[in-house]
Design an enzyme around this catalytic site. Structure first.
Site, PDB file in Angstrom:
ATOM      1  N   ARG A   3      38.312  52.977  13.279  1.00 32.08           N
ATOM      2  CA  ARG A   3      38.724  52.565  11.939  1.00 32.08           C
ATOM      3  C   ARG A   3      40.197  52.202  12.004  1.00 32.08           C
ATOM      4  NH1 ARG A   3      41.836  56.872  10.699  1.00 32.08           N
ATOM      5  NH2 ARG A   3      41.179  58.872  11.498  1.00 32.08           N
ATOM      6  N   VAL A  43      45.932  54.899   8.940  1.00 31.11           N
ATOM      7  CA  VAL A  43      46.718  54.841   7.711  1.00 31.11           C
ATOM      8  C   VAL A  43      48.060  54.146   7.962  1.00 31.11           C
ATOM      9  CG1 VAL A  43      47.840  57.104   7.948  1.00 31.11           C
ATOM     10  CG2 VAL A  43      47.373  56.199   5.668  1.00 31.11           C
TER      11      VAL A  43
END
Length: 171
Positions: free
Chosen positions: A38, A41
Site C-alpha cells: 500500500r 502515510v
C-alpha cells in the site's frame, strides 16, 4: 537500497505501489524489514521530490492500466520533510486529546503542502486516529526544507483542543 527494493518487487511479481523497508546499521549495511502493499502515510514526501502523483498511479494500476513509469524515469530533486499534527497528549502517554477546534488557520506559504480531512470547525473524537493533518515542506536541500517547516509550524494556529502534538518522522 533502491536496487534491492526493485529486485524484491520483481522477484515476487509485484506490480502496484508499495513500500519496501530496510533497517540500516552504523556501517550503512541494510537489512530487509518488511514490504507494505500500500502507499505509506509519508507518500507526499516522495511525491514532492519526484513530481509524481503516486496515488493516481496506484488507482490506474488497480483499474488494470499498465504502469506508466519505469524506475529509471524517477529522479529525486530537492528535499521534503513531513510533520504529522495530532490531537494527542504527550503528557498522558500520547492518548487522544479529543475536542472541538474553535479556530483552525493553516500557514499560507509557498513550498508547503497540507493533507487533511478536516475543516476549520471539526470535532476531533477519540473514535478515530487523532491525526489532524500532515504538513509537508519542500526545499532545494534538507536545510531549506527544515527552515520552511519551522516557519510553517510557527504560522499554524489550532485552538480549542487540549494538546496538539507535532510528530517529525525520521528520514
Amino acid at each position: 537500497m533502491g536496487a534491492a527494493a526493485v529486485r524484491i518487487g520483481k522477484e515476487i511479481g509485484y506490480t502496484n505501489a508499495g513500500t519496501i523497508e530496510f533497517l540500516v546499521d552504523k556501517k550503512l549495511n541494510f537489512y530487509f524489514l518488511e514490504m507494505n502493499t500500500r502507499i505509506q502515510v509519508e507518500h507526499p514526501v516522495t511525491e514532492l521530490v519526484t513530481g509524481k502523483d503516486i496515488v493516481e498511479e496506484q488507482i490506474l494500476i488497480a483499474e488494470g492500466h499498465p504502469l506508466r513509469l519505469k524506475q529509471e524515469d524517477l529522479t529525486q530533486k530537492g528535499h521534503a520533510i513531513e510533520c504529522r499534527i495530532y490531537a494527542e497528549d504527550p503528557e498522558n502517554n500520547f492518548r487522544p486529546s479529543p475536542g472541538h477546534m474553535s479556530l483552525y488557520i493553516e500557514p499560507k506559504m509557498d513550498q508547503i503542502r497540507i493533507d487533511k480531512g478536516i475543516s476549520a470547525e471539526s470535532e476531533i473524537t477519540s473514535s478515530f486516529d487523532p491525526m489532524i493533518c500532515k504538513l509537508i515542506s519542500y526545499g532545494k536541500n534538507r536545510e531549506e526544507a527544515r527552515e520552511i517547516m519551522i516557519a510553517a509550524l510557527h504560522d499554524y494556529t489550532i485552538h480549542g483542543l487540549k494538546q496538539i502534538y507535532f510528530f517529525y518522522p525520521s528520514y
